[in-house]
Scaffold this motif. Structure first.
Motif, mmCIF file in Angstrom:
data_model
loop_
_atom_site.group_PDB
_atom_site.id
_atom_site.type_symbol
_atom_site.label_atom_id
_atom_site.label_comp_id
_atom_site.label_asym_id
_atom_site.label_seq_id
_atom_site.Cartn_x
_atom_site.Cartn_y
_atom_site.Cartn_z
ATOM 1 N N GLY A 396 -0.013 9.481 -14.097
ATOM 2 C CA GLY A 396 -1.073 10.371 -12.605
ATOM 3 C C GLY A 396 -0.554 10.755 -11.941
ATOM 4 O O GLY A 396 0.541 10.911 -12.074
ATOM 5 N N ASN A 397 -0.868 9.680 -10.252
ATOM 6 C CA ASN A 397 -0.509 9.831 -8.929
ATOM 7 C C ASN A 397 0.719 8.921 -9.699
ATOM 8 O O ASN A 397 0.967 8.111 -8.102
ATOM 9 C CB ASN A 397 -1.391 9.827 -8.477
ATOM 10 N N LYS A 398 0.521 7.845 -10.254
ATOM 11 C CA LYS A 398 0.663 5.861 -10.269
ATOM 12 C C LYS A 398 2.556 6.163 -10.366
ATOM 13 O O LYS A 398 3.082 5.196 -8.705
ATOM 14 C CB LYS A 398 0.404 5.514 -11.268
ATOM 15 N N LEU A 399 3.396 7.543 -10.943
ATOM 16 C CA LEU A 399 4.722 6.872 -10.431
ATOM 17 C C LEU A 399 4.703 6.883 -9.065
ATOM 18 O O LEU A 399 6.302 7.404 -8.305
ATOM 19 C CB LEU A 399 5.400 8.321 -11.616
ATOM 20 N N ASN A 400 4.119 8.937 -8.022
ATOM 21 C CA ASN A 400 4.324 8.999 -7.140
ATOM 22 C C ASN A 400 3.999 7.861 -6.140
ATOM 23 O O ASN A 400 4.734 7.822 -4.990
ATOM 24 C CB ASN A 400 3.195 10.286 -6.789
ATOM 25 N N GLU A 401 2.945 7.303 -6.181
ATOM 26 C CA GLU A 401 2.681 6.315 -5.317
ATOM 27 C C GLU A 401 3.886 4.272 -5.789
ATOM 28 O O GLU A 401 4.942 3.973 -4.533
ATOM 29 C CB GLU A 401 1.668 4.999 -5.548
ATOM 30 N N ILE A 402 4.430 4.447 -6.895
ATOM 31 C CA ILE A 402 5.581 3.130 -7.082
ATOM 32 C C ILE A 402 6.988 4.446 -6.193
ATOM 33 O O ILE A 402 7.714 3.511 -5.639
ATOM 34 C CB ILE A 402 6.205 3.578 -8.373
ATOM 35 N N SER A 403 7.160 5.342 -6.398
ATOM 36 C CA SER A 403 8.482 6.506 -5.673
ATOM 37 C C SER A 403 8.562 5.303 -4.242
ATOM 38 O O SER A 403 9.182 5.355 -3.231
ATOM 39 C CB SER A 403 8.516 7.877 -6.051
#
Length: 515
Positions: A396-403
């Protein structure tokens, strides 16, 4: 709290007296929201990690302990993220292995260590200390690829021809054994002719690295080498010398093979089959194209040195800047122009939307090679393993938030490192008040000029009011300081002589006057 007439606060910690190294470094870290110690829960988790390898896990991995393997790192390094192996194959090609500390074996998602590593985002390298992303039990012991110890690694193994073309590649979990440890200086001596047990191997890898680098430049990569200045400390923690770190062939050898591994991992996980674009369930290291506006400012800046560069579009920028830097390599203004070239570029960051890496001229690039000190690489290891095991996970959006979070943490770390350098510049010059130095004008503003002293690479400020024999003003259009009566002019890069007249440790500021 809101709704209260006057604010109130609570003293959480007394850090110490101004001017004290520990107090100053802690205050820089606290200001940038970095923790200096690990929560008890994280420490306890780290202490359960042993140095002995789990023999059952060894059986699940590719055993590469018989391959000739070595590390090349700074002489004072304690965390060895990466090792190289080298072998000549029967068909005349070579096999180069890039072996990276397998942090993902020990730091599992959802654990206290993982949450803390994500929160920090990266290790922070101040002038006199490192604030690690992971506890030392992992960063310097269990994960570190120390010589003469069996270690778990995540490996990228390439079959290369003499031109550095990748003919075959393999990615996977391995167990390795580093046979030798070189400092950069030792490896450089071998490249420059000193005899060594691994002389043939190092020279062969140096040759391949130079070929790969040459091709990269031909493809439009920027040839910018970082000029780092660091301090030498006595046993009381006082800076008593300055060293300029120059990137030599040994550094570039390691750099090229790390870039190769990063690029090939990004291609392997990121490139969707049949030219369907990029996989957005991945973290890329991206670098956008520069803006023409910033490049025009750079053009104006280098005109001061009688160099002329016209940038019609962004496609040939790298080629033109590389040509200029090659031409001026041995001039006093080289370092300054290179710094300004870097400032005219976009900032690299982490994102799930792959836009490529302009500075390296790669369409696909990621960070895979430093999971001990960067959280991005740890996530990339996990995503690569998912791909190897054909696990179809959606984040989902998790990798985006981590980035976004780790990009912000990286910027804070850079700010902390710069501030720490400014503090030690001031401390280094504290006992040099009254001394005179040759210097180069490194910055101009309406309040004065910055001068970098040639001998010690420290920077100070000459105020515009203190300039002698005239009244001066800053000409914004021409980017110079001009005398109103005599029309004397000060430009970027001018050589001047200055005297240190004061050091303000609180402001981390050095005051100079023109001699």
């Amino acid at each position: 709290p809101k709704g209260v007439d006057s604010p109130y606060g609570e003293v959480l910690k007394v850090i110490g007296l101004p001017g004290n190294n520990d107090a100053e470094m802690y205050s820089i870290l606290f200001k940038n929201e970095f923790e200096i110690s690990f929560p008890q829960e994280v420490v306890e988790e780290a202490e359960t990690v042993g140095i002995e390898l789990d023999q059952e896990e060894v059986k699940n991995r590719k055993d590469l302990r018989n391959k000739l393997t070595f590390t090349i790192d700074p002489f004072d390094a304690k965390d060895f993220d990466d090792a190289l192996s080298y072998e000549v194959l029967e068909n005349g090609n070579v096999e180069v292995g890039v072996h990276i500390a397998d942090v993902s074996q020990y730091v599992q998602p959802g654990t206290a260590m993982d949450e803390e590593a994500l929160k920090r985002g990266n290790s922070v390298y101040l002038e006199d200390r490192v604030i690690p992303m992971l506890p030392e039990q992992l960063s310097n012991m269990a994960c570190s690829l120390r010589p003469n110890e069996d270690k778990f690694a995540f490996s990228a193994v390439f079959e290369l021809d003499e031109k550095g073309n990748v003919l075959k590649e393999w990615f996977g979990k391995s167990v390795i054994h580093s046979d030798y440890r070189f400092a950069y200086e030792d490896a450089q001596d071998v490249i420059e002719g000193k005899s060594d047990t691994l002389k043939n191997e190092i020279l062969a890898m140096d040759k391949i690295a130079k070929t790969i680098r040459k091709d990269r430049m031909k493809n439009g990569a920027l040839s910018i080498e970082s000029e780092e200045v660091s301090f030498v400390f006595d046993e009381d923690g006082m800076p008593n010398g300055v060293v300029k770190k120059v990137s030599k062939d040994a550094n570039k050898l390691i750099e090229e093979f790390m870039l190769l591994a990063n690029k090939r991992v990004a291609l392997f996980v990121g490139k969707l089959p049949g030219d369907k674009g990029s996989n957005n369930q991945f973290i890329y290291r991206c670098h956008d194209k520069p803006s023409l506006e910033k490049l025009k400012t750079f053009s104006v800046f280098i005109e001061k040195f009688d160099y002329d560069l016209e940038f019609e579009n962004v496609d040939n920028v790298a080629q033109k800047i590389n040509g200029l830097l090659e031409k001026i390599k041995d001039t006093p203004e080289y370092g300054l122009i290179q710094t300004m070239a870097i400032r005219s570029m976009a900032k690299a960051n982490y994102q799930t939307n792959n836009i490529g890496h302009y500075g390296l001229a790669f369409n696909y690039y990621t960070h895979f090679t430093s999971p001990i000190r960067r959280y991005a690489d740890l996530v990339v290891h996990r995503l690569l393993q998912d791909k190897l095991e054909n696990k179809q996970k959606t984040y989902g959006n998790k990798l985006n938030e981590i980035s976004e979070h780790i990009s912000a943490q990286e910027r804070k770390a850079i700010d902390s490192e710069r501030e720490s350098n400014k503090f030690f510049q001031a401390k280094f010059l504290q006992d040099k008040v009254g001394e005179e130095f040759e210097g180069t004008i490194s910055g101009l503003a309406d309040f004065g000029m910055f001068v970098r002293m040639n001998e010690n690479h420290c920077e100070g400020m000459v105020t515009i009011q203190s300039l002698p024999n005239d009244s001066y003003h800053f000409d914004n259009d021409k980017f110079q300081i001009v005398g109103r009566r005599k029309e004397s002019v000060f430009n970027f890069g001018d050589q001047v002589k200055v005297k240190v007249i004061g050091v303000d440790m609180l402001k981390k500021q050095v005051d100079l006057e023109l001699v």
